[in-house]
Design an enzyme around this catalytic site. Structure first.
Site, short mmCIF file in Angstrom:
data_model
loop_
_atom_site.label_atom_id
_atom_site.label_comp_id
_atom_site.label_asym_id
_atom_site.label_seq_id
_atom_site.Cartn_x
_atom_site.Cartn_y
_atom_site.Cartn_z
NE ARG A 1 8.58 6.44 -3.47
CZ ARG A 1 8.48 7.36 -2.54
NH1 ARG A 1 7.30 7.89 -2.26
NH2 ARG A 1 9.55 7.77 -1.87
CG ASN B 1 10.21 8.14 24.12
OD1 ASN B 1 9.45 8.98 24.61
ND2 ASN B 1 10.75 7.16 24.84
CB ALA C 1 -0.05 3.89 7.85
CD GLU D 1 -2.86 -1.09 2.41
OE1 GLU D 1 -3.94 -0.49 2.27
OE2 GLU D 1 -2.50 -1.63 3.47
#
Length: 324
Positions: free
Chosen positions: A208, A299, A249, A206
């Site tokens: 590149r 973090n 993502a 999903e």
């Protein structure tokens, strides 16, 4: 099955050429590795009798002049005696791209040096390839009716030339010819796979996958994720992703991941990134390149980029989505 150490290749195909002899494309329906003894290196134009023997009886009718596009479609045979040597002409490049998308060779296993200089900028249309420098959409539409221009580029869509078995490609514009998609690969609408790059097993794409990047089996490239290539920007790292990895993502990497690694969503790890280890020491991310079982995260309190040993599982691929 991919040949891990290919040496030579041969194929017969159909080439689209301009009156000046510029090669716009060459379609090789059935490329194969290995060269028959005595075969002449390079590309040879086939005669009428040779077309039926090398391509089959159904291909002769495709050899013709097309005045509307200003091209001629000819039949050719291309022999590459040494795939480790750089391509010598446009036909040579096109055969190598077909070998990759037919999964006869794996990414980075053959030379693709200098391919951009050997390819022509082409208008890829629903009527076929047209030389971009002379393209006139009004003339083409007057001759043929409605014509769709898919893009202007040196590389075409893979799905116009090769459809590998056992894969899903939601948007054909997002996968270039020369991409290597292993069986069980799903490329969603926002995924992208460049030439001489791809997957080695079932994968979800999903994000590149840049040129030269290889993704191992059972890995997930999340939506909007980016994997740095080496085509521009001075990058020297050749990036690969191991098996069972998750690139979250909108995450990104400029280093290789070993097996069973996770990069947290939104976390970008370049080769020069300073990474804090569990013992408090700080190293460049390049020193961790290719290591197995790491979790890269930002973090949320200190903002420091951290690398931790993996614990637990990210859930792995949904098998139902890859039974293609």
């Amino acid at each position: 099955m991919t040949d891990s150490a290919p040496h030579s290749a041969v194929a017969a195909g159909l080439a689209t050429v301009t009156p000046a002899g510029t090669v716009l494309d060459t379609w090789y329906p059935e490329p194969r590795l290995g060269v028959p003894a005595g075969a002449r290196p390079g590309t040879t134009r086939l005669g009428a009798l040779e077309i039926s023997g090398e391509l089959g009886p159904d291909y002769g009718g495709l050899v013709r002049r097309d005045e509307s596009r200003g091209v001629e479609v000819i039949a050719v045979r291309t022999v590459i005696p040494d795939l480790a040597a750089a391509p010598v002409d446009t036909h040579d490049v096109w055969l190598r791209l077909h070998l990759l998308s037919h999964r006869l060779v794996s990414p980075r296993s053959i030379s693709m040096d200098g391919v951009f200089g050997l390819l022509t900028n082409v208008a890829w249309t629903s009527a076929g390839p047209v030389e971009a420098a002379t393209f006139n959409v009004h003339r083409l539409r007057a001759a043929l009716g409605h014509v769709t221009v898919f893009g202007v580029d040196k590389f075409p869509r893979m799905v116009d030339y090769v459809i590998p078995s056992g894969v899903r490609v939601a948007d054909g514009d997002r996968v270039r010819l020369g991409a290597h998609l292993a069986e069980g690969t799903t490329v969603m609408h926002e995924g992208f796979v460049n030439y001489n790059a791809g997957t080695l097993g079932p994968s979800m794409v999903e994000g590149r996958i840049s040129a030269g990047v290889v993704v191992g089996p059972n890995s997930d490239i999340g939506g909007g994720a980016s994997i740095m290539g080496t085509l521009s920007g001075g990058g020297k790292q050749v990036v690969s992703i191991g098996s069972g990895c998750l690139l979250g993502a909108n995450a990104g990497i400029g280093i290789s991941l070993g097996d069973n690694c996770v990069v947290e969503a939104g976390c970008y790890v370049t080769a020069g990134s300073r990474v804090t280890l569990p013992d408090g020491s700080v190293v460049k991310a390049a020193e961790l390149s290719g290591r197995d079982g790491l979790l890269f995260r930002r973090n949320s309190v200190s903002g420091a980029l951290e690398a931790l040993p993996r614990t637990g599982t990210w859930g792995e691929l949904n098998a139902q989505l890859h039974a293609n």
